[in-house]
Motif scaffolding. Structure first.
Motif, PDB file in Angstrom:
ATOM      1  N   THR A  19       3.219   3.839   8.390  1.00 26.40           N
ATOM      2  CA  THR A  19       3.171   4.371   7.031  1.00 26.40           C
ATOM      3  C   THR A  19       1.880   5.098   6.769  1.00 26.40           C
ATOM      4  N   ARG A  53      12.781   2.780   1.090  1.00 27.23           N
ATOM      5  CA  ARG A  53      12.028   3.757   0.291  1.00 27.23           C
ATOM      6  C   ARG A  53      11.889   5.076   1.036  1.00 27.23           C
ATOM      7  N   GLN A  54      11.573   5.020   2.319  1.00 31.74           N
ATOM      8  CA  GLN A  54      11.416   6.246   3.100  1.00 31.74           C
ATOM      9  C   GLN A  54      12.752   6.975   3.258  1.00 31.74           C
ATOM     10  N   GLY A 367       7.016  -4.233  -2.164  1.00 36.21           N
ATOM     11  CA  GLY A 367       7.318  -2.984  -2.834  1.00 36.21           C
ATOM     12  C   GLY A 367       8.810  -2.817  -3.034  1.00 36.21           C
ATOM     13  N   GLU A 371      10.030  -4.122   0.607  1.00 34.53           N
ATOM     14  CA  GLU A 371       9.167  -3.560   1.649  1.00 34.53           C
ATOM     15  C   GLU A 371       7.750  -4.135   1.499  1.00 34.53           C
ATOM     16  N   ILE A 373       3.990  -3.539   1.505  1.00 35.02           N
ATOM     17  CA  ILE A 373       3.056  -2.427   1.374  1.00 35.02           C
ATOM     18  C   ILE A 373       1.641  -2.980   1.255  1.00 35.02           C
ATOM     19  N   ASN A 421      -1.854   4.681  -3.713  1.00 41.25           N
ATOM     20  CA  ASN A 421      -0.513   4.184  -3.416  1.00 41.25           C
ATOM     21  C   ASN A 421       0.552   4.988  -4.157  1.00 41.25           C
ATOM     22  N   THR A 424       0.967   8.503  -2.454  1.00 44.68           N
ATOM     23  CA  THR A 424       1.666   8.410  -1.162  1.00 44.68           C
ATOM     24  C   THR A 424       3.109   7.954  -1.303  1.00 44.68           C
ATOM     25  N   GLU A 426       4.300   4.852  -2.289  1.00 43.70           N
ATOM     26  CA  GLU A 426       4.583   3.432  -2.147  1.00 43.70           C
ATOM     27  C   GLU A 426       4.697   2.742  -3.504  1.00 43.70           C
ATOM     28  N   LYS A 460      10.383   1.001  -7.521  1.00 40.04           N
ATOM     29  CA  LYS A 460       9.027   0.917  -6.993  1.00 40.04           C
ATOM     30  C   LYS A 460       8.123   0.126  -7.940  1.00 40.04           C
TER      31      LYS A 460
END
Length: 520
Positions: A19, A53-54, A367, A371, A373, A421, A424, A426, A460
């Motif tokens: 990441t 998320r990605q 996250g 996820e 993070i 964050n 980016t 996240e 998020k």
């Protein structure tokens, strides 16, 4: 790195994604498998491991594509309209520029309404480009028709319209050729291939896996079954990773797009029980109804494997809302990061002079879609007393907090590095506050106190949020504190909108500065 899929045992995590460095790491060549290893590894091996998320960010690319198209068509329209209005667009007659405006609006509206930003699986690039060219020609025809009605004898206008039509066609063709190439690369890498897990090591699961192996447009990462004593170690090579309850805390969960119940739908009590239990997860749950024949099986797999880019139509579309929220975070986050950089520099210097240790404190938190993070904060505690898991929550006059730490915690200035964050992707500016992984309320992990706790991960996490401006801020000392915050977070997830976010941001500073009861 060894093959990612080969490392997924009952409690193993997927390989760590890069990441911080950019795209997820590509896996290497698969190692030689033994019979025992084959049962654990499974036959589905994504080239890249992307969390939800990605993967969602890739699907939202449709909105970015359309934004570039709008800018290109608008720029060309203004340029060519200025060509027929020597006195400038401000002084031009409506009859001079109206045909260009109609042509541009027609082109952009047709691109959207005809679904030219969906890029569905199996769509040919040549077919897509041909449809885009057709839309551009229809837009040019609409402009020419209006010009013919308004000013049929104006030769200058016809030259400009021909120029506009040609440039518009060339620009849209080039842009959509680029979009098709990007989507094709994402599909080849597996970024748009759905990841699913099955609940139930049944014949339904076996049939689905058998067909998925033939198609290779669906990744079945694993199986969870409550009958572990009777279930096999693997079904058609896909490993059984644990009981259904293990999904609530499994390291694979952030990588899962959908949970499929592969059990007999006639077992209604069992279906209801599993649905209720798994509904606490942020993942979508689907019941696989036994297909009647190959045609229905193909249709069922088509629905599971369908991964077009996000639909840009519809005011209530969650992908559209997510795109607007991401644009809000990027624009406002960058402005805030630049504007507050002098303040952050002063705080960093004060921390350095106040106590030994690093300026920043980094903590692993949950996250989107659970996820993991790394959240950035200014260090507010003595270095030797740092608590990465929040096993001991902050109390009044906590001896671990430094002199500068007391000030920046009381004013929430310690949270400013989280703008990184946000930029980016996240985190968001507004959302449920991210909690440390393993954070405890008393002697119990907070996530175990409320069944709906994971619902707050369906969006998020944010620097501020609905709970924070409604008094639920700082440590959670009782189960009732956890329940109230989770309920406020769920309320926000269900009601989120641009205007709600702007209102929360507007009242955050006065609410937090006026909250003397909160201990941070």
């Amino acid at each position: 790195m060894t093959d990612a899929a080969t490392r997924l045992s009952r409690h193993d995590a997927p390989p760590r994604k890069a990441t911080a460095q950019g795209p997820a790491q590509r896996v290497g060549k698969p190692v030689t498998r033994t019979d025992a290893g084959a049962a654990r590894r499974g036959p589905f091996r994504p080239d890249v491991w992307l969390n939800a998320r990605q993967r969602h960010a890739s699907r939202l690319a449709a909105h970015y594509f359309r934004a570039f198209d709008v800018l290109a068509v608008t720029g060309l329209t203004l340029l060519c309209a200025a060509f027929v209005a020597p006195g400038g667009l401000i002084h031009a007659e409506v009859s001079q520029i109206a045909p260009f405006g109609l042509g541009a609006l027609t082109t952009l509206a047709l691109l959207r309404s005809l679904g030219r930003y969906r890029f569905s699986r199996g769509q040919r690039t040549a077919t897509h480009l041909a449809s885009v060219a057709g839309v551009a020609l229809v837009g040019a025809a609409a402009a020419a028709a209006l010009a013919l009605v308004l000013r049929p004898g104006d030769a200058t206008r016809w030259d400009a319209l021909i120029l506009w039509g040609g440039l518009n066609l060339a620009a849209l063709t080039a842009l959509h050729l680029t979009w098709c190439g990007r989507v094709a690369r994402w599909r080849a890498s597996g970024a748009l291939t759905p990841n699913i897990v099955l609940v139930g090591a049944t014949r339904h699961a076996e049939a689905l896996i058998r067909e998925a192996l033939k198609r290779r447009d669906l990744n079945v990462l694993g199986i969870f079954d409550d009958r572990l004593a009777r279930s096999p170690a693997a079904v058609k090579g896909v490993p059984v990773l644990g009981a259904s309850g293990d999904l609530l805390t499994h390291k694979m969960t952030p990588y899962v797009d959908r949970i499929v119940l592969a059990i007999d739908p006639r077992a209604e009590a069992r279906v209801r029980e599993l649905t209720a239990r798994l509904s606490t997860l942020p993942n979508e749950v689907t019941l696989l109804v036994e297909p009647n024949g190959a045609q229905e099986m193909t249709a069922a797999l088509d629905r599971l494997a369908a991964a077009p880019l996000a639909d840009i139509q519809g005011s209530a579309d969650p992908d559209r809302r997510a795109f607007h929220k991401r644009m809000q975070d990027l624009i406002l986050g960058l402005i805030a990061l630049i504007a507050l950089s002098p303040v952050m520099a002063v705080i960093a210097l004060a921390i350095r002079l106040d106590s030994p240790g690093p300026i920043f404190f980094r903590q692993r938190r949950h996250g989107f879609n659970q996820e993991e993070i790394v959240v950035w904060k200014f260090r507010s505690m003595r270095q030797e007393a740092a608590d990465a898991t929040a096993s001991r929550q902050v109390t009044h006059n906590d001896d671990r907090v430094t002199r500068i730490g007391k000030f920046i915690r009381a004013t929430s200035l310690d949270e400013l590095p989280q703008l990184l964050n946000v930029v980016t992707g996240e985190m968001s500016l507004v959302g449920p506050r991210p909690h440390a992984i393993g954070m405890k309320t008393g002697h119990v992990e907070s996530a175990r106190l409320v069944g709906e706790y994971a619902h707050r991960h369906r969006i998020k996490p944010g620097m501020t949020g609905w709970a924070a401006v409604n008094g639920s801020r700082g440590p959670l000392h009782t189960a009732q504190d956890v329940r109230r915050r989770v309920q406020l977070d769920i309320d926000y997830v269900e009601r989120q909108s641009l205007w709600m976010d702007l209102w929360i941001m507007a009242v955050t500073v006065p609410v937090l500065l006026g909250d003397r009861a909160a201990i941070r």
